[in-house]
Scaffold this motif. Structure first.
Motif, PDB file in Angstrom:
ATOM      1  N   ILE A 339     -10.416 -61.633 -78.277  1.00 24.90           N
ATOM      2  CA  ILE A 339     -10.960 -60.623 -77.370  1.00 24.90           C
ATOM      3  C   ILE A 339     -12.298 -61.097 -76.804  1.00 24.90           C
ATOM      4  CG2 ILE A 339     -11.914 -58.285 -77.263  1.00 24.90           C
ATOM      5  CD1 ILE A 339      -9.777 -57.485 -79.292  1.00 24.90           C
ATOM      6  N   ALA A 340     -13.107 -61.744 -77.645  1.00 28.57           N
ATOM      7  CA  ALA A 340     -14.388 -62.285 -77.175  1.00 28.57           C
ATOM      8  C   ALA A 340     -14.161 -63.345 -76.100  1.00 28.57           C
ATOM      9  CB  ALA A 340     -15.170 -62.873 -78.347  1.00 28.57           C
ATOM     10  N   TYR A 341     -13.131 -64.156 -76.261  1.00 26.84           N
ATOM     11  CA  TYR A 341     -12.825 -65.163 -75.238  1.00 26.84           C
ATOM     12  C   TYR A 341     -12.475 -64.499 -73.914  1.00 26.84           C
ATOM     13  CZ  TYR A 341     -10.053 -68.246 -72.373  1.00 26.84           C
ATOM     14  OH  TYR A 341      -9.552 -68.923 -71.296  1.00 26.84           O
ATOM     15  N   TYR A 342     -11.630 -63.483 -73.949  1.00 24.72           N
ATOM     16  CA  TYR A 342     -11.268 -62.796 -72.712  1.00 24.72           C
ATOM     17  C   TYR A 342     -12.486 -62.126 -72.075  1.00 24.72           C
ATOM     18  CZ  TYR A 342      -6.305 -63.444 -73.793  1.00 24.72           C
ATOM     19  OH  TYR A 342      -5.069 -63.987 -74.041  1.00 24.72           O
ATOM     20  N   GLU A 343     -13.368 -61.564 -72.894  1.00 21.23           N
ATOM     21  CA  GLU A 343     -14.582 -60.942 -72.359  1.00 21.23           C
ATOM     22  C   GLU A 343     -15.439 -61.944 -71.605  1.00 21.23           C
ATOM     23  OE1 GLU A 343     -17.091 -58.843 -75.003  1.00 21.23           O
ATOM     24  OE2 GLU A 343     -15.613 -57.329 -75.506  1.00 21.23           O
ATOM     25  N   ARG A 344     -15.487 -63.157 -72.095  1.00 21.70           N
ATOM     26  CA  ARG A 344     -16.297 -64.193 -71.444  1.00 21.70           C
ATOM     27  C   ARG A 344     -15.834 -64.435 -70.010  1.00 21.70           C
ATOM     28  NH1 ARG A 344     -15.639 -69.455 -74.395  1.00 21.70           N
ATOM     29  NH2 ARG A 344     -17.066 -70.146 -72.771  1.00 21.70           N
ATOM     30  N   ASN A 345     -14.586 -64.178 -69.746  1.00 19.32           N
ATOM     31  CA  ASN A 345     -14.033 -64.455 -68.423  1.00 19.32           C
ATOM     32  C   ASN A 345     -14.179 -63.297 -67.447  1.00 19.32           C
ATOM     33  OD1 ASN A 345     -12.306 -67.147 -68.572  1.00 19.32           O
ATOM     34  ND2 ASN A 345     -12.116 -66.101 -70.532  1.00 19.32           N
ATOM     35  N   VAL A 365      -2.189 -70.543 -75.223  1.00 15.11           N
ATOM     36  CA  VAL A 365      -2.572 -70.676 -76.629  1.00 15.11           C
ATOM     37  C   VAL A 365      -3.330 -69.442 -77.104  1.00 15.11           C
ATOM     38  CG1 VAL A 365      -4.759 -71.879 -76.141  1.00 15.11           C
ATOM     39  CG2 VAL A 365      -3.618 -72.213 -78.334  1.00 15.11           C
ATOM     40  N   MET A 366      -4.141 -68.844 -76.235  1.00 13.94           N
ATOM     41  CA  MET A 366      -4.872 -67.645 -76.613  1.00 13.94           C
ATOM     42  C   MET A 366      -3.928 -66.451 -76.766  1.00 13.94           C
ATOM     43  SD  MET A 366      -8.030 -68.113 -77.183  1.00 13.94           S
ATOM     44  CE  MET A 366      -9.246 -69.422 -77.009  1.00 13.94           C
ATOM     45  N   GLY A 367      -2.967 -66.337 -75.860  1.00 10.42           N
ATOM     46  CA  GLY A 367      -2.001 -65.256 -75.957  1.00 10.42           C
ATOM     47  C   GLY A 367      -1.172 -65.347 -77.224  1.00 10.42           C
ATOM     48  N   VAL A 368      -0.742 -66.551 -77.584  1.00 15.44           N
ATOM     49  CA  VAL A 368       0.053 -66.742 -78.795  1.00 15.44           C
ATOM     50  C   VAL A 368      -0.774 -66.398 -80.028  1.00 15.44           C
ATOM     51  CG1 VAL A 368       1.171 -68.478 -80.244  1.00 15.44           C
ATOM     52  CG2 VAL A 368       1.591 -68.450 -77.780  1.00 15.44           C
ATOM     53  N   MET A 369      -2.027 -66.856 -80.052  1.00 19.31           N
ATOM     54  CA  MET A 369      -2.863 -66.579 -81.224  1.00 19.31           C
ATOM     55  C   MET A 369      -3.156 -65.090 -81.369  1.00 19.31           C
ATOM     56  SD  MET A 369      -5.525 -69.756 -81.667  1.00 19.31           S
ATOM     57  CE  MET A 369      -6.260 -69.637 -80.038  1.00 19.31           C
ATOM     58  N   LEU A 370      -3.425 -64.403 -80.269  1.00 20.25           N
ATOM     59  CA  LEU A 370      -3.652 -62.963 -80.359  1.00 20.25           C
ATOM     60  C   LEU A 370      -2.401 -62.255 -80.878  1.00 20.25           C
ATOM     61  CD1 LEU A 370      -5.489 -60.552 -79.947  1.00 20.25           C
ATOM     62  CD2 LEU A 370      -4.761 -60.443 -77.556  1.00 20.25           C
ATOM     63  N   SER A 371      -1.237 -62.722 -80.447  1.00 26.61           N
ATOM     64  CA  SER A 371       0.013 -62.129 -80.934  1.00 26.61           C
ATOM     65  C   SER A 371       0.158 -62.333 -82.441  1.00 26.61           C
ATOM     66  CB  SER A 371       1.206 -62.754 -80.205  1.00 26.61           C
ATOM     67  OG  SER A 371       1.127 -62.521 -78.814  1.00 26.61           O
TER      68      SER A 371
END
Length: 479
Positions: A339-345, A365-371
């Motif tokens: 979530i912090a990564y998405y906020e950065r964008n 890779v971020m979507g898979v890890m969040l899942s």
């Protein structure tokens, strides 16, 4: 000579505190925040190595019985330091993008960790109070880092006021317990305790203070606003390391100060609080559109699951809680990290669930890890969250608390709705507009990948021939 031996038993805390002093001095002399970041990583890593060594060492007390070493305290310290290390590692890139990257943040985190390590090894009510306040005062400041934002000011003010109020309950409870028993050492209190009104009132107030720190209902009202208004990587810090330290202290209080059922049926109190916490946390989480608030109420629900293990009041229950804290630290730190990564964008407001539409394909890779992290939080095998829930619910069944275990399983099943809802937006909703995502930093990305690997590995570890973590924790209660 004795003081040196005592310091050696609390060496991880000494190392972290010394690293905090260095961090503050570096900031005072206007040195690079990256240097302070390195000192913080180094201090926590060294402390973690020493703590891991003590997992298999002797157990005992130090500082005239004020703290314990080895056993449960050592494992709790490992979980605290591990969660802190992951949260610090993912904080640098995030804080840099928000212009909040300075040495003061790391200094406050280190002093807060020192308090957590004290909580994890507490054997005295005075140690409990001092450690809790050392941890909390630093967190009040960290919660208000968005000082120019309304949500940041609200988070800090609400956390401080309610935290101070709960501290009053805790301190008054300690005073009453001392008045009833003439002792503050947990084992001495247990030996002198009688079911008098003074002692029961003191213990009740003490538990209220602990319930507040773990965000159990009805002492949870601060959690969603504080989690939403605090920088996300620091929210992860609060949700993992802080909760782990407090739960370990809770276990120590129950096993060392309240082992005798004749001085109060506190297990029934914990059962009622557990049921209310699981139900309220999950029901309100379902109605949230803000992802950070959803995870805040999810955190409340997970506190309810952990209380199921404490309510069992057995060795299996306490073992399950310790394992669950380990599991929860891994998966929750990872979820907040993505979530912090998405906020950065997308800026500070990028926490609404509809903002996640189509993000699963932007940086796969971020979507898979969040899942992975959300599946684990929901308790879906073969993730570590499933194993953690299995141990606490199985302990409740073994203790004859079948209705409590059934409520826990149903509450966990209900949580699947709001976790999967995020994934529906990630992969099955069209994005509102086209945008370019930033490339995650090397350390940030690989920390999250490691967390995802651990989430899967420890979900299957108990069935591997090399399985040993749960056996290690169980050995602390042998005999």
């Amino acid at each position: 000579m004795e003081i040196l031996q005592d310091l050696q038993t609390f060496l991880p805390g000494v190392i972290v505190a010394f690293a905090g002093l260095i961090a503050i001095m570096l900031e005072a002399f206007k040195k690079s925040a990256n240097l302070t970041f390195g000192v913080t990583i180094g201090g926590i890593s060294i402390a973690l190595l020493f703590t891991i060594q003590s997992l298999y060492g002797e157990t005992g007390t130090a500082f005239s019985g004020m703290i314990i070493y080895g056993g449960v305290g050592a494992f709790g310290s490992v979980v605290v330091l591990m969660g802190s290390l992951f949260c610090v590692t993912i904080s640098r890139d995030y804080l840099q993008d928000l212009d909040l990257h300075n040495g003061e943040v790391y200094g406050l985190m280190l002093f807060s960790i020192t308090g957590m390590l004290g909580l994890a090894v507490t054997n005295d009510l005075i140690t409990l109070f001092i450690s809790l306040e050392t941890m909390s005062i630093c967190l009040y400041v960290l919660a208000g880092l968005f000082k120019n934002e309304k949500i940041g000011a609200e988070a800090a003010l609400k956390y401080f006021l309610l935290g101070a109020f709960s501290t009053g309950f805790l301190l008054y409870g300690i005073a009453l317990i001392y008045g009833a028993t003439g002792a503050t050492n947990l084992e001495a209190v247990a030996a002198a305790a009688e079911p008098s009104l003074l002692f029961l009132a003191g213990t009740g107030l003490l538990l209220v203070g602990l319930f507040f720190k773990i965000a159990a209902v009805p002492f949870h009202m601060w959690t969603p606003d504080v989690y939403q208004g605090t920088p996300t990587t620091l929210t992860a810090f609060m949700a993992t390391a802080v909760k782990s330290a407090t739960f370990v202290a809770f276990i120590l209080v129950l096993t060392r100060m309240l082992p005798n059922s004749e001085i109060g049926d506190w297990q029934n109190v914990i059962r009622v609080v557990s049921i209310i916490t699981m139900i309220v946390g999950n029901l309100i989480a379902m109605a949230q559109d803000n992802v950070k608030r959803m995870l805040a109420y999810s955190s409340i629900a997970h506190a309810g699951y952990l209380l199921v293990g404490l309510a069992a009041g057995t060795e299996a229950g306490y073992t399950g809680v310790l394992y669950y804290l380990f599991a929860y630290t891994i998966m929750n730190a990872g979820a907040f990290g993505v979530i912090a990564y998405y906020e950065r964008n997308r800026g500070l407001d990028f926490t609404e669930i509809d903002s996640y539409a189509g993000l699963g394909f932007k940086v796969p890779v971020m979507g898979v890890m969040l899942s992975i992290f959300l599946f684990s939080l929901a308790g879906i095998p073969p993730m570590v969250g499933f194993i953690g829930k299995y141990y606490v619910f199985a302990a409740a069944v073994q203790a004859g608390l079948v209705p409590l275990a059934i409520i826990g399983v149903l509450a966990s099943a209900a949580s699947v709705y709001y976790y999967l809802r995020v994934m529906v937006y990630l992969y099955f909703k069209e994005p509102h507009k086209e945008y370019t995502m930033k490339t995650p930093g090397f350390m940030f990305k690989w920390t999250l990948i490691l967390l995802a690997v651990l989430t899967v590995y420890y979900g299957i570890e108990p069935v591997l021939p090399t399985s040993g973590l749960i056996e290690l924790i169980s050995s602390y209660y042998a005999g």
